[in-house]
Design a protein around this motif. Structure first.
Motif, PDB file in Angstrom:
ATOM      1  N   LEU B 123      23.179 -29.425 -36.275  1.00 41.52           N
ATOM      2  CA  LEU B 123      23.672 -28.365 -37.153  1.00 41.52           C
ATOM      3  C   LEU B 123      24.269 -27.257 -36.290  1.00 41.52           C
ATOM      4  O   LEU B 123      23.571 -26.670 -35.452  1.00 41.52           O
ATOM      5  N   ARG B 124      25.545 -27.013 -36.510  1.00 43.98           N
ATOM      6  CA  ARG B 124      26.242 -26.010 -35.692  1.00 43.98           C
ATOM      7  C   ARG B 124      26.535 -24.769 -36.535  1.00 43.98           C
ATOM      8  O   ARG B 124      27.048 -24.877 -37.660  1.00 43.98           O
ATOM      9  N   PHE B 125      26.215 -23.620 -35.980  1.00 41.35           N
ATOM     10  CA  PHE B 125      26.392 -22.349 -36.690  1.00 41.35           C
ATOM     11  C   PHE B 125      27.231 -21.395 -35.848  1.00 41.35           C
ATOM     12  O   PHE B 125      27.056 -21.320 -34.632  1.00 41.35           O
ATOM     13  N   GLN B 126      28.086 -20.664 -36.508  1.00 40.32           N
ATOM     14  CA  GLN B 126      28.833 -19.594 -35.834  1.00 40.32           C
ATOM     15  C   GLN B 126      28.837 -18.359 -36.718  1.00 40.32           C
ATOM     16  O   GLN B 126      29.124 -18.445 -37.913  1.00 40.32           O
ATOM     17  N   TRP B 127      28.504 -17.223 -36.112  1.00 43.29           N
ATOM     18  CA  TRP B 127      28.548 -15.964 -36.852  1.00 43.29           C
ATOM     19  C   TRP B 127      28.804 -14.817 -35.876  1.00 43.29           C
ATOM     20  O   TRP B 127      28.479 -14.917 -34.690  1.00 43.29           O
ATOM     21  N   LYS B 128      29.407 -13.774 -36.397  1.00 42.37           N
ATOM     22  CA  LYS B 128      29.732 -12.628 -35.562  1.00 42.37           C
ATOM     23  C   LYS B 128      28.562 -11.646 -35.538  1.00 42.37           C
ATOM     24  O   LYS B 128      27.927 -11.400 -36.560  1.00 42.37           O
ATOM     25  N   THR B 129      28.327 -11.082 -34.365  1.00 41.04           N
ATOM     26  CA  THR B 129      27.256 -10.096 -34.231  1.00 41.04           C
ATOM     27  C   THR B 129      27.804  -8.697 -34.477  1.00 41.04           C
ATOM     28  O   THR B 129      28.977  -8.424 -34.210  1.00 41.04           O
ATOM     29  N   ASP B 130      26.955  -7.830 -34.990  1.00 41.12           N
ATOM     30  CA  ASP B 130      27.378  -6.446 -35.206  1.00 41.12           C
ATOM     31  C   ASP B 130      27.640  -5.742 -33.872  1.00 41.12           C
ATOM     32  O   ASP B 130      28.492  -4.853 -33.790  1.00 41.12           O
ATOM     33  N   ASN B 131      26.881  -6.135 -32.856  1.00 36.28           N
ATOM     34  CA  ASN B 131      26.999  -5.476 -31.557  1.00 36.28           C
ATOM     35  C   ASN B 131      27.961  -6.229 -30.633  1.00 36.28           C
ATOM     36  O   ASN B 131      28.178  -7.433 -30.810  1.00 36.28           O
ATOM     37  N   ALA B 132      28.453  -5.517 -29.651  1.00 39.03           N
ATOM     38  CA  ALA B 132      29.374  -6.124 -28.685  1.00 39.03           C
ATOM     39  C   ALA B 132      28.605  -6.768 -27.535  1.00 39.03           C
ATOM     40  O   ALA B 132      29.095  -6.841 -26.413  1.00 39.03           O
ATOM     41  N   TYR B 133      27.393  -7.165 -27.802  1.00 40.02           N
ATOM     42  CA  TYR B 133      26.586  -7.877 -26.811  1.00 40.02           C
ATOM     43  C   TYR B 133      25.654  -8.830 -27.554  1.00 40.02           C
ATOM     44  O   TYR B 133      25.343  -8.617 -28.732  1.00 40.02           O
ATOM     45  N   PRO B 134      25.219  -9.917 -26.903  1.00 39.29           N
ATOM     46  CA  PRO B 134      24.313 -10.855 -27.583  1.00 39.29           C
ATOM     47  C   PRO B 134      22.901 -10.270 -27.658  1.00 39.29           C
ATOM     48  O   PRO B 134      22.441  -9.634 -26.706  1.00 39.29           O
ATOM     49  N   GLY B 135      22.234 -10.498 -28.761  1.00 41.18           N
ATOM     50  CA  GLY B 135      20.882  -9.955 -28.954  1.00 41.18           C
ATOM     51  C   GLY B 135      19.829 -10.811 -28.285  1.00 41.18           C
ATOM     52  O   GLY B 135      18.955 -11.366 -28.952  1.00 41.18           O
ATOM     53  N   THR B 136      19.903 -10.891 -26.969  1.00 33.20           N
ATOM     54  CA  THR B 136      18.954 -11.743 -26.245  1.00 33.20           C
ATOM     55  C   THR B 136      17.750 -10.974 -25.718  1.00 33.20           C
ATOM     56  O   THR B 136      16.825 -11.570 -25.183  1.00 33.20           O
ATOM     57  N   GLU B 137      17.790  -9.650 -25.839  1.00 34.58           N
ATOM     58  CA  GLU B 137      16.632  -8.870 -25.393  1.00 34.58           C
ATOM     59  C   GLU B 137      15.547  -8.907 -26.468  1.00 34.58           C
ATOM     60  O   GLU B 137      15.842  -8.981 -27.666  1.00 34.58           O
ATOM     61  N   HIS B 138      14.306  -8.856 -26.005  1.00 32.22           N
ATOM     62  CA  HIS B 138      13.190  -8.758 -26.941  1.00 32.22           C
ATOM     63  C   HIS B 138      12.240  -7.690 -26.409  1.00 32.22           C
ATOM     64  O   HIS B 138      12.517  -7.041 -25.401  1.00 32.22           O
ATOM     65  N   GLN B 139      11.144  -7.532 -27.076  1.00 34.68           N
ATOM     66  CA  GLN B 139      10.237  -6.453 -26.694  1.00 34.68           C
ATOM     67  C   GLN B 139       9.712  -6.617 -25.255  1.00 34.68           C
ATOM     68  O   GLN B 139       9.585  -7.733 -24.758  1.00 34.68           O
ATOM     69  N   TYR B 140       9.404  -5.504 -24.646  1.00 27.47           N
ATOM     70  CA  TYR B 140       8.915  -5.486 -23.260  1.00 27.47           C
ATOM     71  C   TYR B 140       7.508  -4.899 -23.188  1.00 27.47           C
ATOM     72  O   TYR B 140       7.040  -4.226 -24.119  1.00 27.47           O
ATOM     73  N   LEU B 141       6.874  -5.146 -22.051  1.00 29.00           N
ATOM     74  CA  LEU B 141       5.681  -4.395 -21.666  1.00 29.00           C
ATOM     75  C   LEU B 141       6.162  -3.374 -20.640  1.00 29.00           C
ATOM     76  O   LEU B 141       6.790  -3.734 -19.641  1.00 29.00           O
ATOM     77  N   ARG B 142       5.901  -2.087 -20.895  1.00 27.85           N
ATOM     78  CA  ARG B 142       6.391  -1.022 -20.012  1.00 27.85           C
ATOM     79  C   ARG B 142       5.207  -0.268 -19.413  1.00 27.85           C
ATOM     80  O   ARG B 142       4.255   0.070 -20.124  1.00 27.85           O
ATOM     81  N   PHE B 143       5.303  -0.026 -18.120  1.00 28.72           N
ATOM     82  CA  PHE B 143       4.252   0.717 -17.426  1.00 28.72           C
ATOM     83  C   PHE B 143       4.519   2.206 -17.573  1.00 28.72           C
ATOM     84  O   PHE B 143       5.612   2.687 -17.229  1.00 28.72           O
ATOM     85  N   ASP B 144       3.546   2.936 -18.102  1.00 26.90           N
ATOM     86  CA  ASP B 144       3.757   4.375 -18.325  1.00 26.90           C
ATOM     87  C   ASP B 144       3.135   5.229 -17.211  1.00 26.90           C
ATOM     88  O   ASP B 144       2.988   6.448 -17.343  1.00 26.90           O
ATOM     89  N   GLY B 145       2.774   4.570 -16.131  1.00 28.38           N
ATOM     90  CA  GLY B 145       2.136   5.285 -15.017  1.00 28.38           C
ATOM     91  C   GLY B 145       0.645   5.017 -14.953  1.00 28.38           C
ATOM     92  O   GLY B 145       0.027   5.158 -13.897  1.00 28.38           O
ATOM     93  N   LYS B 146       0.093   4.622 -16.121  1.00 27.93           N
ATOM     94  CA  LYS B 146      -1.345   4.337 -16.177  1.00 27.93           C
ATOM     95  C   LYS B 146      -1.631   2.976 -16.794  1.00 27.93           C
ATOM     96  O   LYS B 146      -2.504   2.244 -16.360  1.00 27.93           O
ATOM     97  N   LYS B 147      -0.895   2.691 -17.824  1.00 24.88           N
ATOM     98  CA  LYS B 147      -1.164   1.433 -18.546  1.00 24.88           C
ATOM     99  C   LYS B 147       0.147   0.805 -19.033  1.00 24.88           C
ATOM    100  O   LYS B 147       1.208   1.443 -19.023  1.00 24.88           O
ATOM    101  N   TRP B 148       0.008  -0.447 -19.486  1.00 20.81           N
ATOM    102  CA  TRP B 148       1.169  -1.194 -19.990  1.00 20.81           C
ATOM    103  C   TRP B 148       1.167  -1.160 -21.512  1.00 20.81           C
ATOM    104  O   TRP B 148       0.158  -1.467 -22.148  1.00 20.81           O
ATOM    105  N   GLU B 149       2.301  -0.812 -22.095  1.00 22.50           N
ATOM    106  CA  GLU B 149       2.397  -0.743 -23.552  1.00 22.50           C
ATOM    107  C   GLU B 149       3.668  -1.447 -24.023  1.00 22.50           C
ATOM    108  O   GLU B 149       4.668  -1.505 -23.294  1.00 22.50           O
TER     109      GLU B 149
END
Lengths: 112, 443
Positions: B123-149
């Motif tokens: 099954l092949r799909f094609q659609w245009k994204t609203d953004n000028a970049y692919p949405g390949t990023e997802h949520q991160y764990l970020r270090f705030d200096g003390k802990k990861w959130e």
């Protein structure tokens, strides 16, 4: 509200009496008004939906002198109408304050 | 952007290996001549909170009776431009959208092509994204200096709408498939599964309500997600779940829909699409998915970080988002997390770890290749024919299936998708059998 509808009906009747029935139908304007009022959710040109097709309505009123008057009543007073499934429902009142716009829609329906 | 396409091609090479094993020949999806396969445009529109319950309410003007009777959505919404009109209206603030996302499109054209051979459906799909970049990023764990959130949330979340957090969420292409065994799906499609009480829907559940619910506690769930009407004693009340025994009987009789999701962050990098189903909940198939959480359950620190010897960095920072492929893949570029690696405030590591090698069982049935170019995703899902797992709908040559499509675009999840009215998919059906999309038999 109650005063507006008779005035609109009277305006439409006078347009009809003035002999404008032969005026060309503005296809796009009729469809735009129909779309704005969700007419095409219940009616299609050539097939029955919740309500009868416009072709069926046009055929029903073909050659009848009171065709416009009856459609006008349906579109401006919200009477009970029979649906394709046999039940009844109040017809939607078309939201427009422009009698010409409404007459154009009626002419469009009758010319399907 | 080049990196994204390149990665897809590399992933595809891995997929080819899978396809060429075994005794039955399977096509390489990257080499199918798609220009010879008919394309169908499937209009997708933003549905807001138009739930199963709302559709049956008087708020659904002059249509509640018809919906309750089981009439199809398109018995009314079949006029020219119906989907575009609905989507452009519902994406704005109103009774069905209390938290509109600024700039979000209400409508998308989805181009669908389908083919099959003796082994797979493609099954092949094609659609245009609203953004000028692919949405390949997802949520991160970020270090705030003390802990990861967790850092980055979908755009319907209040914290994002209030401007306190960046909207980050993967793009997705999802399909729901039924083989005629789910009552009503052929007429009302995905709307059978979308209910008040679910995440981001009206009357959203409370934790206390879920904790007190016999069905959800028995299946160890802590929120409310998609479900089919047959799984509840009152289909309009998520709290009235049937017993697990009753639900198992429905499942054994095929009364569930298959749900395949291609995920731009959590399945695309390893050449796969996930495999799940909907019955009493949106569930993953048996086995192991290709992605899993990267946060330690106790410390919430990452379990894995990037292997700097392979990719040149152990983490990224926010200014590096959308500049390359930020996928953490266990067997390719990950090493166990080192808590003493000199972490600084702002360092970010993906919240999910991926692995094609670890994906197992029915959950690992579906492959996929994809690329993003000039604002358009092209995705090919590869679904094996004749699956016999109890949580799969088996596709076969000559079969006709009811199918719904959905695209999540621009950093969003839950209701923030564009959806289709239900369509029919045939796999090489005979002339005279009417379907919306007829898969072509590959030579």
């Amino acid at each position: 509200m109650n005063l507006t509808k008779p005035l609109l009906v009277a305006g439409l009747l006078s347009l009809n009496l003035a002999g404008s029935a032969l005026a060309a139908v503005d296809d796009e304007a009729a469809k735009a008004l129909g779309k704005r009022n969700d007419c095409f959710k219940c009616h299609a040109v050539d097939k029955a939906k919740k309500g009868p097709s416009y072709q069926k309505i046009a055929a029903k009123y073909k050659g009848k002198a009171d065709a416009e008057e009856k459609l006008m009543k349906n579109l401006t007073t919200g009477p009970k109408v029979k649906l394709e499934d046999g039940t009844e429902e109040e017809h939607k009142i078309i939201d427009t304050k422009d009698p010409k716009e409404l007459k154009n829609l009626i002419d469009w329906i009758l010319s399907r | 952007m080049k990196k994204t396409v390149l990665f897809a091609q590399i992933a595809a090479l891995g997929v080819i290996g899978v396809f060429t094993t075994g005794t039955v020949t399977a096509a390489d999806p990257a080499k199918i001549n798609w220009s010879r396969i008919p394309a169908t445009n499937v209009p997708l529109f933003y549905p807001g909170q138009s739930s199963y319950e709302w559709l049956r309410s008087d708020a659904h003007k002059n249509a509640a009776k018809e919906v309750k009777r089981g009439d199809s959505c398109t018995s009314c919404h079949d006029e020219e431009g119906a989907e575009k009109d609905l989507g452009n209206k519902l994406v704005q603030a109103g009774p069905l959208e209390p938290m509109p996302v600024k700039g979000k499109s209400g409508y998308k054209d989805l181009k669908v092509q389908a083919a099959y051979d003796e082994k797979n459906a493609y099954l092949r799909f094609q659609w245009k994204t609203d953004n000028a970049y692919p949405g390949t990023e997802h949520q991160y764990l970020r270090f705030d200096g003390k802990k990861w959130e967790v850092w980055g949330f979908p755009k319907l979340d209040k914290i994002v709408q209030d401007g306190q957090m960046m909207g980050i969420y993967e793009d997705r292409m999802s399909i729901m498939i039924d083989d005629g065994k789910v009552p009503g799906f052929a007429k009302q499609g995905c709307w059978l599964s979308c209910h008040d009480g679910q995440r981001d829907m009206q009357k959203q559940f409370t934790k206390a309500e879920v904790a007190a619910n016999p069905l959800l506690t028995s299946i160890k769930k802590s929120d409310v997600r998609k479900y089919l009407p047959e799984s509840r004693n009152d289909p309009s009340d998520w709290k009235t779940g049937k017993s697990v025994e009753e639900i198992n009987k429905i499942k054994a009789a095929g009364g569930f829909v298959d749900l395949i999701q291609w995920r731009a962050h959590r399945s695309y990098p390893v050449g796969m699409a996930d495999d799940g189903y909907v019955l009493e909940f949106r569930l993953g198939d048996a086995g192991k998915d290709m992605f899993s959480g990267n946060a330690d359950a106790t410390t919430h620190a990452p379990k894995f970080m990037w292997d700097a010897s392979k990719v040149g960095y152990k983490s990224i920072t926010v200014d590096q988002l959308h500049q390359g492929d930020h996928f953490l893949i266990r067997e390719k570029n990950a090493v166990p997390f080192d808590p003493n690696a000199g972490w600084k405030e702002g360092d970010m590591v993906p919240d999910y770890i991926l692995s094609r090698e670890d994906a197992k069982g029915s959950a690992a049935d579906n492959n996929a290749i994809a690329s993003w170019k000039d604002g358009m995703w092209t995705v090919v899902m590869v679904r094996p024919l004749g699956l016999t797992n109890s949580d799969d709908k088996a596709l076969k040559a000559g079969g006709v299936y009811d199918i719904g499509f959905a695209a999540h675009d621009d950093n969003i999840t839950t209701r923030g998708h564009h959806v289709s009215f239900v369509k029919t998919l045939g796999l090489g059906v005979a002339k005279g059998t009417k379907v919306d999309i007829n898969a072509v038999k590959l030579p």
